[in-house]
Design a protein around this motif. Structure first.
Motif, mmCIF file in Angstrom:
data_model
loop_
_atom_site.group_PDB
_atom_site.id
_atom_site.type_symbol
_atom_site.label_atom_id
_atom_site.label_comp_id
_atom_site.label_asym_id
_atom_site.label_seq_id
_atom_site.Cartn_x
_atom_site.Cartn_y
_atom_site.Cartn_z
ATOM 1 N N SER A 82 0.799 -1.230 0.000
ATOM 2 C CA SER A 82 0.000 0.000 0.000
ATOM 3 C C SER A 82 0.832 1.282 0.000
ATOM 4 C CB SER A 82 -0.924 0.000 1.221
ATOM 5 O OG SER A 82 -0.142 -0.137 2.398
ATOM 6 N N ASP A 83 2.121 1.193 0.271
ATOM 7 C CA ASP A 83 2.913 2.414 0.452
ATOM 8 C C ASP A 83 3.999 2.536 -0.619
ATOM 9 O OD1 ASP A 83 3.697 4.737 2.277
ATOM 10 O OD2 ASP A 83 5.575 3.616 2.159
ATOM 11 N N PRO A 84 3.930 3.571 -1.440
ATOM 12 C CA PRO A 84 4.906 3.689 -2.537
ATOM 13 C C PRO A 84 6.335 3.929 -2.053
ATOM 14 C CG PRO A 84 3.441 5.614 -2.483
ATOM 15 C CD PRO A 84 2.918 4.635 -1.473
ATOM 16 N N VAL A 85 6.524 4.581 -0.902
ATOM 17 C CA VAL A 85 7.887 4.804 -0.399
ATOM 18 C C VAL A 85 8.514 3.461 -0.013
ATOM 19 C CG1 VAL A 85 9.260 5.856 1.442
ATOM 20 C CG2 VAL A 85 7.447 7.179 0.335
ATOM 21 N N ALA A 86 7.773 2.627 0.713
ATOM 22 C CA ALA A 86 8.278 1.301 1.099
ATOM 23 C C ALA A 86 8.566 0.468 -0.152
ATOM 24 C CB ALA A 86 7.257 0.592 1.993
#
Lengths: 330, 330
Positions: free
Chosen positions: A229-233
């Motif tokens: 769900s998280d683009p940074v991760a």
């Protein structure tokens, strides 16, 4: 006792010495090995590098405990795979062969970088590249003529894409979100506070510890948890995959048949890491055949011992990576 | 003695406690200060954070030596700026005011994060942002209502763009060149071997040391040396500049008049860093006026002490950043 049959065969000793301690088996070529015995105390590194006395202190009782169940009359060969052998192995190379001969009557000794035991355990005597990743990361490759090694420089100088690298990048992104700097991730900030408490206290919790790389690596699975769900991760794991493929490509034979394998605890993180990694390996090493790792570093030590006992070691010798001391002909 | 005139005025004590030790002056508002006395022993950080006993141990003899030349009858005010105050200052806040009163008769005490003394020394009581960079890096800003802080998380969690960050990135690029990985720089590899000897031995030299961030930071000037001719080195300094501007932008008031200043030893690296940094600051903070730093953190402590002595502190109070203890009325 897991050796097939009994009797007074000529046995070997195989050792894997790493950050979580020693693992040791005794075996007989063609007849398997005992179950491993372990010591949870990592061998000390001092001003002279890896401490041969401390290694022997731990090894002797483990071997004495294994001997009755192995039922071998003597240990002709010993293979010691150790983390840091390439850069911190001078004292081991100087003293361990004599110590092993004195204590156990061992005549042929191989002192092997843990990257080489990882390679051998994963691929055996085939050309290719292995990425070994846990807290750290090293890539090792061979065309069966010489060894090449990339990264493995530790958490401050490299180990790019390894567990500490991923965890550190995840925590940096958490703190960026906390500060309102670009590149932050509120999801990683929430995970960091779940794992470590208020982030204002994180420096005080991390820096005084001796096992800082392990603390950083403990956050790597949380980065994987957020990746969907998280683009940074997701970006962190993509960059880790790119670093791993860079290291694999730096050591893999460019021509001829080549195999590529992954080994080490980091790959238990699953698809969040493995999917981008397969893509990056395909892009960087289209000619190499991806194969699953056959075994771990202790299996690599056993395989090298078996080949040495048969006088049939197909892997390249190299003082830093695979150093073999054989009895002087007299 | 550098105070103007003599006599029994009400003096103040101003302290800067950082990674290279203590610096202390005694002053009288409006009459200047003594020359600084220094102790080269950094104040210890223990399980309770910065150790108030160790700070007092070092402070007492410095103050006793300053008192005759300052010629003040009493020390009414003390300002202690300290690295780590925000996160590791609990014991200081609990114990130092009492200790300073008992030892020197001090009645008003300010315990100040080193970022705030750096800000005050650089800009004084004006709104804006200060980037303080040496081995580490922190940005601090205020609209004169509250403080904002970005980064300053130390070499494993951030300090992005600081000396250790630049040096680490330079060494990573050197090792990439050594390994044949992408992103390597042969120029930085040559500089690394000049500075530290054969790179195979670098992990063994770096990791056992307690001052790893300082060792990494010692390589930052070599990155600057290479920047003119080497695109990898230039890229590292450009990225450092971008991180600094990100941190400055995170803390600078978005509206109204704002000043931006740079302070700390890293900026002695000169144009290789300052040229890209001016560009990035112009891009990120076009409304802020760039001004040179008026002074350093000890000047900031002196300025806070002077304003406190005049009951005219214009800077925002904040338990973690600028904690003022005044005598109980009663």
């Amino acid at each position: 006792m897991s050796l097939n049959g009994t009797g007074a065969g000529d046995g070997f000793l195989a050792v894997d010495s790493g950050g979580s301690g020693l693992r040791v088996v005794i075996g007989v070529p063609g007849r398997g090995t005992t179950a491993p015995r372990t010591s949870r105390v990592p061998v000390r590194t001092g001003p002279r590098g890896i401490d041969p006395g401390h290694l022997m202190e731990q090894l002797v009782p483990l071997v004495r405990a294994l001997e009755p169940e192995a039922g071998v009359s003597r240990l002709g060969t010993a293979v010691v795979g150790a983390a840091g052998m390439a850069t911190l192995g001078d004292a081991l190379r100087a003293e361990l062969p004599t110590a092993l001969e004195r204590e156990f009557g061992v005549r042929t000794v191989a002192l092997v970088a843990d990257a080489v035991t990882a390679y051998t355990g994963a691929l055996g005597p085939r050309p290719g590249a292995v990425v070994a990743a846990g807290t750290g990361l090293v890539a090792i490759g061979t065309d069966l003529t010489s060894w090449r090694r990339a990264d493995g420089w530790g958490h401050l100088l490299g180990d790019c894409g390894g567990g500490a690298w991923i965890g550190r990048a995840g925590l940096e992104a958490a703190l960026r979100a906390h500060d309102g700097r670009p590149g932050g991730s509120a999801a990683l900030l929430a995970r960091a506070e779940e794992s470590f408490g208020p982030v204002r206290e994180l420096p005080g919790r991390l820096y005084p510890r001796a096992d800082r790389p392990a603390v950083l690596a403990s956050f790597a699975p949380r980065v994987a948890d957020c990746a969907e769900s998280d683009p940074v991760a997701r970006g962190i794991l993509r960059e880790a995959a790119r670093h791993m493929a860079d290291s694999a490509a730096a050591v893999c034979p460019a021509e001829g048949q080549a195999h590529v394998s992954l080994t080490g605890g980091l790959f238990r993180m699953g698809a969040a890491l493995l999917v981008p990694l397969e893509e990056e390996l395909e892009r960087r090493l289209p000619h190499a055949r991806r194969v699953p790792a056959a075994g771990g570093p202790l299996d690599g030590s056993v395989q090298i011992a078996t080949e040495l006992a048969h006088n049939a070691l197909d892997l390249p010798h190299d003082e830093a990576m695979l150093y073999v001391v054989t009895p002087k002909r007299g």
